[in-house]
Design an enzyme around this catalytic site. Structure first.
Site, short mmCIF file in Angstrom:
data_model
loop_
_atom_site.label_atom_id
_atom_site.label_comp_id
_atom_site.label_asym_id
_atom_site.label_seq_id
_atom_site.Cartn_x
_atom_site.Cartn_y
_atom_site.Cartn_z
N LYS A 116 0.81 -1.22 0.00
CA LYS A 116 0.00 0.00 0.00
C LYS A 116 0.84 1.27 0.00
O LYS A 116 0.40 2.30 -0.50
CB LYS A 116 -0.97 -0.03 1.17
CG LYS A 116 -1.96 -1.19 1.00
CD LYS A 116 -2.85 -1.35 2.19
CE LYS A 116 -4.14 -0.63 1.95
NZ LYS A 116 -5.11 -0.92 3.02
N ARG A 291 -8.10 -6.76 -9.18
CA ARG A 291 -8.90 -7.98 -9.38
C ARG A 291 -10.37 -7.61 -9.54
O ARG A 291 -10.73 -6.44 -9.41
CB ARG A 291 -8.73 -8.89 -8.17
CG ARG A 291 -9.11 -8.15 -6.91
CD ARG A 291 -9.25 -9.03 -5.71
NE ARG A 291 -9.29 -8.27 -4.48
CZ ARG A 291 -10.35 -7.70 -3.96
NH1 ARG A 291 -11.52 -7.78 -4.58
NH2 ARG A 291 -10.30 -7.02 -2.83
P1 ADP Z 1 -8.11 -2.69 3.56
O1 ADP Z 1 -7.16 -2.96 2.44
O2 ADP Z 1 -7.72 -3.34 4.85
O3 ADP Z 1 -9.55 -2.93 3.18
P2 ADP Z 1 -8.38 0.20 3.06
O4 ADP Z 1 -7.22 1.11 2.95
O5 ADP Z 1 -9.07 -0.18 1.77
O6 ADP Z 1 -7.96 -1.12 3.88
O7 ADP Z 1 -9.46 0.83 4.02
C1 ADP Z 1 -10.63 0.13 4.40
C2 ADP Z 1 -11.60 1.05 5.07
O8 ADP Z 1 -11.00 1.67 6.23
C3 ADP Z 1 -12.06 2.23 4.22
O9 ADP Z 1 -13.13 1.91 3.37
C4 ADP Z 1 -12.47 3.21 5.31
O10 ADP Z 1 -13.71 2.84 5.87
C5 ADP Z 1 -11.42 3.01 6.39
N1 ADP Z 1 -10.27 3.94 6.20
C6 ADP Z 1 -9.12 3.69 5.52
N2 ADP Z 1 -8.31 4.77 5.52
C7 ADP Z 1 -8.93 5.74 6.24
C8 ADP Z 1 -8.60 7.10 6.62
N3 ADP Z 1 -7.46 7.67 6.26
N4 ADP Z 1 -9.51 7.77 7.36
C9 ADP Z 1 -10.68 7.21 7.75
N5 ADP Z 1 -11.04 5.94 7.44
C10 ADP Z 1 -10.19 5.20 6.69
#
Ligand code: ADP
Length: 450
Positions: A116, A291
């Site tokens: 990431k 994906r």
């Molecule tokens: P993963 O790969 O574990 O799913 P993500 O980066 O896609 O992680 O984030 C998953 C969820 O976490 C997002 O949809 C959101 O709800 C929350 N999230 C991620 N980053 C942030 C942030 N900077 N601030 C607030 N919520 C966040």
């Protein structure tokens, strides 16, 4: 075109891929663990191979066994679905060296987006706006404290190798930072074997908006609009819809164009999803999934395109079948994830489905491998199906969803259907007025009610 596709997955997505293959005349190979011998994807496939015992590490995640299944059956391509090996660059690479096509992007793009920190740096370089945060990994408490102080609290500690919402911890104040760092690192180490973490500004009330993209690996790329996946529990999506009730036409066009342009620069191949948090008119990249996504049907419903067939065509070397101006959007679609879980405690509820009556009718789609008499094994994810509805507009989609939920009967196990029945009664849901915290707050509030 391929002659035979091996589907390296199980459940509803294995069936989804099988259906696409069958429509275009490609033979299918199902693989399964001993726990899934009776599964629908196994019954419907042209051939099937048992690849091991129930634990995923010994079956669906076991690369040597999957390679052996390809060899035995003579499959010339593998579709990984989502989860399991779908974002495993090593698997994609091994297949390529054996002259078997991985239906997905290049292993290099999988690797970049799988980290990431690297993904965020790449997105930034390609002109995609990102969440403010540390430049790369944070290696010391001192560095973390400095970054957090500059950005302002609250901040979020995230695992570089993260996925499924694991390895993520919020620090609301400076005194929370140390423990948040330690627990995020420990969680990341345990889940991914990698404890590198980075820091992001924690957004207070964003929506989760993701853009579906397709590239052909030759520099052509288009977007298929966005999905709103803000209704989440423990950072896991529960309900998805397209288009987002929170965006206006101009914002939708703008973010789609930014993402498609970035994918052209990257020479991205296949289906991908670029995920953003959206707050006060601004988009912030959080990650890219290289994906097919669980929620891809809502995009299919409003575009009329079959995303899996498009994936297969592109993997077979074809160029994109559409130009951006050929993509049209019609109506509104909503998907509810039907999990074999208690609707309030979310405790998994495997076991025998004693009665199964799915809804039907105009604008209704049920993607599921479940059936009456099917025994849900306790070994895997609790998603057993997806209910997707389409309507001329959001209101019609909601009315249709209410009707479908009242028609859907699944006996013998607990499911999340009662939760959705409650949600469709809520005015915030009817108005589309929800952010990523809405569902958690709703669940907490309803717990406190007598
Ligand atoms: P993963 O790969 O574990 O799913 P993500 O980066 O896609 O992680 O984030 C998953 C969820 O976490 C997002 O949809 C959101 O709800 C929350 N999230 C991620 N980053 C942030 C942030 N900077 N601030 C607030 N919520 C966040």
């Amino acid at each position: 075109m391929f002659e035979k596709v091996l589907i390296a997955n199980r459940g509803e997505i294995a069936l989804r891929i099988l259906r696409a293959c069958r429509e275009i005349g490609v033979a299918t190979v199902a693989v399964h663990s001993t726990a899934d011998a009776e599964a629908m994807h196994v019954r419907l496939a042209d051939e099937s191979v048992c690849i091991g015992p129930p634990p995923a590490a010994e079956s669906y995640l076991n690369i040597p066994r999957l390679m052996a299944a390809c060899e035995i059956t003579g499959a010339d391509a593998v579709h990984p679905g989502y989860g399991f090996l779908s974002e495993n660059a090593r698997f994609a690479e091994i297949l390529e060296t054996h002259d078997i096509t991985f239906i997905g992007p290049t292993s290099e793009h999988i690797r970049i987006m799988g980290d990431k920190i690297e993904a965020k740096a790449t997105a930034k370089r390609l002109g995609i706006p990102v969440v403010p945060g540390s430049d790369g990994a944070v290696t010391s408490e001192k560095q973390a404290a400095a970054v957090a102080k500059e950005m302002g609290y609250p901040v979020l500690i995230k695992a570089a190798a993260g996925g499924g919402g694991r390895g993520m911890k919020v620090a609301h104040r400076p005194e929370d930072l140390d423990i948040a760092l330690k627990t995020a690192r420990a969680e990341a180490k345990a889940a991914f074997g990698d404890d590198s973490v980075y820091i992001e500004k924690y957004l207070a009330k964003p929506r989760h908006i993701e853009v579906q993209v397709f590239g052909d690996g030759k520099g052509n790329a288009i977007h298929l609009g966005e999905r709103d996946c803000s209704l989440q529990r423990r950072h896991q999506k529960v309900w998805e819809e397209a288009p987002s009730p929170g965006l206006n036409v101009e914002e939708r066009k703008r973010i789609g164009a930014v993402v498609a342009d970035a994918m052209r620069k990257l020479k991205y191949r296949g289906a991908g999803t670029v995920e953003f948090l959206y707050e006060d008119g601004q988009f912030f990249f959080i990650e890219m999934n290289t994906r097919l996504q669980v929620e891809h049907p809502v995009t299919e419903m409003i575009t009329g395109l079959d995303l899996v067939i498009e994936q297969i065509r592109i993997a077979a070397g074809a160029s994109l079948s559409l130009k951006q101006e050929d993509v049209t959007f019609a109506g509104h679609a909503i998907e509810c994830r039907i999990n074999a879980e208690h609707p309030r405690t979310f405790r998994p509820s495997p076991g025998m489905i004693t009665y199964w009556h799915p809804p039907g009718g105009l604008g209704v789609r049920v993607d599921s491998g479940a059936y009456q008499g099917y025994r849900i094994p306790p070994n895997y994810d609790s998603l057993i199906g997806k209910l997707i509805v389409h309507g001329k507009n959001r209101n019609e989609a909601l009315m249709r969803l209410r009707r479908c939920l009242s028609e859907f009967v699944i006996d013998g196990i607990d499911t999340t259907i009662p939760l959705f029945k409650d949600l469709v009664k809520e005015s915030d849901i009817a108005n589309g007025a929800y952010d990523i915290h809405w569902l958690e707050n709703y669940l907490k509030a309803s717990e406190q009610k007598p």
